[in-house]
Design a protein around this motif. Structure first.
Motif, short mmCIF file in Angstrom:
data_model
loop_
_atom_site.label_atom_id
_atom_site.label_comp_id
_atom_site.label_asym_id
_atom_site.label_seq_id
_atom_site.Cartn_x
_atom_site.Cartn_y
_atom_site.Cartn_z
N GLU A 81 0.82 -1.21 0.00
CA GLU A 81 0.00 0.00 0.00
C GLU A 81 0.85 1.26 0.00
O GLU A 81 0.51 2.27 -0.63
CB GLU A 81 -0.94 -0.01 1.21
N ILE A 82 2.00 1.19 0.69
CA ILE A 82 2.86 2.37 0.80
C ILE A 82 3.72 2.56 -0.45
O ILE A 82 3.87 3.68 -0.95
CB ILE A 82 3.76 2.26 2.05
N LEU A 83 4.29 1.47 -0.96
CA LEU A 83 5.29 1.58 -2.01
C LEU A 83 4.75 1.44 -3.44
O LEU A 83 5.35 1.97 -4.37
CB LEU A 83 6.39 0.53 -1.79
N TYR A 84 3.63 0.74 -3.60
CA TYR A 84 3.11 0.51 -4.96
C TYR A 84 2.86 1.81 -5.74
O TYR A 84 3.29 1.92 -6.90
CB TYR A 84 1.82 -0.32 -4.90
N PRO A 85 2.19 2.82 -5.15
CA PRO A 85 1.89 4.02 -5.94
C PRO A 85 3.14 4.68 -6.52
O PRO A 85 3.14 5.13 -7.67
CB PRO A 85 1.18 4.95 -4.94
N GLY A 86 4.22 4.72 -5.74
CA GLY A 86 5.44 5.36 -6.21
C GLY A 86 6.08 4.60 -7.36
O GLY A 86 6.53 5.19 -8.35
N VAL A 87 6.12 3.28 -7.25
CA VAL A 87 6.73 2.47 -8.31
C VAL A 87 5.86 2.53 -9.57
O VAL A 87 6.38 2.63 -10.69
CB VAL A 87 6.94 1.01 -7.85
N MET A 88 4.54 2.48 -9.39
CA MET A 88 3.64 2.56 -10.55
C MET A 88 3.77 3.91 -11.23
O MET A 88 3.73 4.01 -12.46
CB MET A 88 2.20 2.34 -10.09
N ARG A 89 3.96 4.96 -10.45
CA ARG A 89 4.15 6.29 -11.01
C ARG A 89 5.44 6.34 -11.85
O ARG A 89 5.49 6.93 -12.92
CB ARG A 89 4.22 7.32 -9.86
N GLU A 90 6.47 5.67 -11.34
CA GLU A 90 7.75 5.61 -12.06
C GLU A 90 7.57 4.88 -13.39
O GLU A 90 8.06 5.32 -14.44
CB GLU A 90 8.78 4.89 -11.19
N ILE A 91 6.87 3.75 -13.37
CA ILE A 91 6.63 3.00 -14.60
C ILE A 91 5.83 3.85 -15.60
O ILE A 91 6.15 3.89 -16.79
CB ILE A 91 5.89 1.68 -14.29
N ALA A 92 4.81 4.55 -15.09
CA ALA A 92 4.00 5.40 -15.96
C ALA A 92 4.86 6.48 -16.61
O ALA A 92 4.73 6.77 -17.81
CB ALA A 92 2.86 6.03 -15.16
N TYR A 93 5.76 7.05 -15.83
CA TYR A 93 6.63 8.11 -16.37
C TYR A 93 7.51 7.58 -17.49
O TYR A 93 7.63 8.19 -18.56
CB TYR A 93 7.48 8.72 -15.27
N TRP A 94 8.14 6.41 -17.27
CA TRP A 94 9.04 5.89 -18.28
C TRP A 94 8.28 5.39 -19.51
O TRP A 94 8.82 5.40 -20.62
CB TRP A 94 9.93 4.79 -17.70
#
Length: 310
Positions: free
Chosen positions: A156-169
């Protein structure tokens, strides 16, 4: 990076005791898949996602288009669409290993709107499925997501940040325009998606292209053009795929007879249903569903058993 990705996926599946098959994980929308043999073609519906192959290869047919992708390539899907999918390369020594991640439209929209307008990908969106090489930055982010599978408290804490990174790339790759247009309300793909969702929910009702075009805020001619560009099929073909897929599900999982299934999904003629079913699945309804049941019963732990998940 390749070996790390393969090891990360295989390690999770090993510890879950899965030799052939796919698993849903605690990470939202993340599936891990491995099969030690080829998987015959299966009709299914794809939804917006990033499908990454770490090893072996796969082929996807949509409308009149065929896409093949394999070792360290991905398929970026930005439209909900029925396809014919098969694994064409996999052996016990070199199994198919891959992962699929559902694209989170809210996170993608946040990333796109935060980008400087001049940095946003330009140009029209094309076919809603694009094959591209796996960016090392996306591969590294996927590994971090996979590592969260066995750390559910951290998801719950880390998923949004990693998903945001994937979306950016993803915004820097070949599918960038498709990904951006998928979430921007003013773009044709987003408006077509509204019509697709309506069609999905009402596929058993008579089709009105005019009504779908109105939902998309387009003229019928513009709607038809954009719909076919995005999905490689006409609205009528799309509806037919949805009807036949649901009829097959009813016959396989609920035991409905062909005539009942045909009427349930909106057909008025059983003979027309049988003809179109045979054209899509290779055999008339009774014969094809009998063969499918036998195949599933005889290979529940084998490559065929994971076909519907791929």
């Amino acid at each position: 990076m390749t070996s790390r990705l393969i090891d990360a996926i295989a390690g999770i599946l090993d510890r879950q005791g899965i030799e052939n098959g796919g698993i849903e994980t605690p990470v939202p929308g993340l599936r891990l898949i491995r099969t030690h043999g080829v998987v015959p073609p299966r009709h299914m519906t794809y939804r917006p996602s990033l499908c990454l192959i770490a090893q072996a290869a796969k082929r996807v047919m949509i409308g009149d288009s065929t896409l093949t992708y394999g070792h360290m390539q991905s398929l970026v899907i930005t439209v909900e669409v029925p396809v014919l999918s098969e694994i064409i390369e996999a052996t016990p020594e070199k199994p198919f290993i891959g992962a699929t991640l559902a694209l989170d439209p809210d996170i993608i929209l946040d990333v796109v709107t935060r980008m400087d307008k001049t940095a946003r990908p330009g140009g029209p969106a094309g076919l809603g499925l694009v094959v591209e090489e796996v960016d090392e930055r996306i591969a590294a982010a996927m590994i971090r997501l996979i590592e969260l599978v066995e750390q559910p408290a951290a998801v719950e804490i880390l998923y949004p940040g990693v998903m945001r990174e994937i979306a950016y790339w993803l915004m820097t790759g070949k599918a960038a325009a498709n990904v951006a247009r998928m979430v921007l309300p003013e773009g044709p793909p987003r408006r077509i998606a509204v019509a697709i969702h309506h069609l999905r929910d009402h596929f058993d009702e008579p089709l009105s292209v005019g009504e779908l075009a109105s939902l998309a805020g387009m003229s019928p001619s513009a709607f038809h053009q954009h719909f076919k560009s995005l999905t490689a099929m006409s609205p009528l073909q799309y509806q037919k795929h949805l009807r036949l897929l649901d009829a097959r599900r009813r016959m396989l999982t609920e035991g409905e007879r062909a005539g009942s299934a045909a009427f349930s999904v909106g057909y008025e003629s059983v003979s027309q249903f049988s003809r179109e079913y045979a054209r899509m699945f290779g055999d008339p309804p009774h014969r094809e569903t009998k063969r499918a049941r036998m195949a599933l019963a005889g290979a529940l732990a084998g490559p065929r058993a994971v076909a519907e998940a791929l």
